[in-house]
Enzyme design. Structure first.
Site, PDB file in Angstrom:
ATOM      1  CB  SER A 144       1.611  -0.946   1.724  1.00  0.00           C
ATOM      2  OG  SER A 144       2.418  -1.717   0.860  1.00  0.00           O
ATOM      3  CE1 TYR A 165      -1.910  -1.210  -1.773  1.00  0.00           C
ATOM      4  CE2 TYR A 165       0.474  -1.378  -1.830  1.00  0.00           C
ATOM      5  CZ  TYR A 165      -0.726  -1.646  -1.205  1.00  0.00           C
ATOM      6  OH  TYR A 165      -0.749  -2.348  -0.032  1.00  0.00           O
TER       7      TYR A 165
END
Length: 243
Positions: A144, A165
């Site tokens: 990501s 995350y």
């Protein structure tokens, strides 16, 4: 000729990146195995691919449960005898509204690490005999942009958005390099793809500039189908090695 096989984790949503990857690999002639914690969520997606003339199977796979990984490995061993592609796509963003690492919830951190780091690591171990049984297997870890906050260095005092995350995806990038080195004496290539901001959450509200899932999936499919002279241990963004 042996059937080409590809297993993709996190394929429970029709709008999700995992399903777009599965469709892309199916178009390349792979028998795709769509996995989710709840097999019933993946079944309709596998059925849609079969209706379109592809070969697809839905399978239960829980990245927090090693027994389910071993069961999946047993099924693949009995049914196909090998695995050509593993795409570690499953992810968890339990803290997308948190804007600072000092506000991080440690339960959210543990969850993100379990899904994005420990799970793919353990799954690679469980499926390794099948990957080695393939002529030239490929492992693709889906990262990501959030990880780049750490990789490029935060400005002094800048917050870390979605800290659980982001840290998990940063660790996944590091894991890619570790696995690539460990498998350097084999024909298995291991790479990471950062698909960029992708429109996969219409329910949550995608941004206007987000890429379509099918566009992001193409980058992942390309990494999954690299030739024998392809790179390993690399992080790709927009289909190029990330700086």
């Amino acid at each position: 000729m042996a059937i080409k096989t590809a297993l993709i984790t996190g394929t429970s949503r029709p709008a999700g990146l995992g399903f777009a990857v599965a469709r892309g690999l199916a178009a390349h002639g792979y028998h795709v195995i769509l996995t989710a914690r709840d097999q019933a969520a993946a079944e309709p997606l596998a059925a849609r691919l079969r209706q379109d003339g592809h070969t697809a199977t839905a399978l239960r796979l829980d990245l927090s449960d090693r027994a389910s990984m071993d069961e999946a490995a047993g099924y693949l061993a009995e049914t196909f005898g090998h695995l050509d592609v593993l795409v570690n796509n499953a992810s968890a963003m339990p803290d997308f509204q948190i804007l600072d690492a000092l506000d991080a919830d440690m339960d959210a951190v543990r969850m993100a690490m379990e899904v994005s780091v420990i799970g793919p690591w353990a799954l690679t171990q469980a499926l390794l005999p099948l990957l080695k049984a393939a002529p030239a297997a490929r492992i693709v870890n889906v990262s990501s942009l959030s990880a780049q906050q750490i990789a490029t260095g935060l400005d002094l005092g800048a917050p870390l958005r979605s800290p659980a995350y982001s840290m998990a995806k940063y660790a996944l990038n590091a894991l890619t390099g570790v696995l690539a080195r460990a498998l350097s004496g084999t024909s298995i290539l291991v790479n990471t793809v950062d698909p960029g901001n992708t429109a996969t959450h219409p329910d949550r509200g995608d941004d206007a500039g987000d890429r379509a899932a099918a566009d992001s999936a193409r980058d992942i499919v390309q990494a999954a189908t690299l030739g024998a002279d392809g790179p390993t241990g690399q992080l790709f963004s927009n289909n190029r090695p990330a700086a």
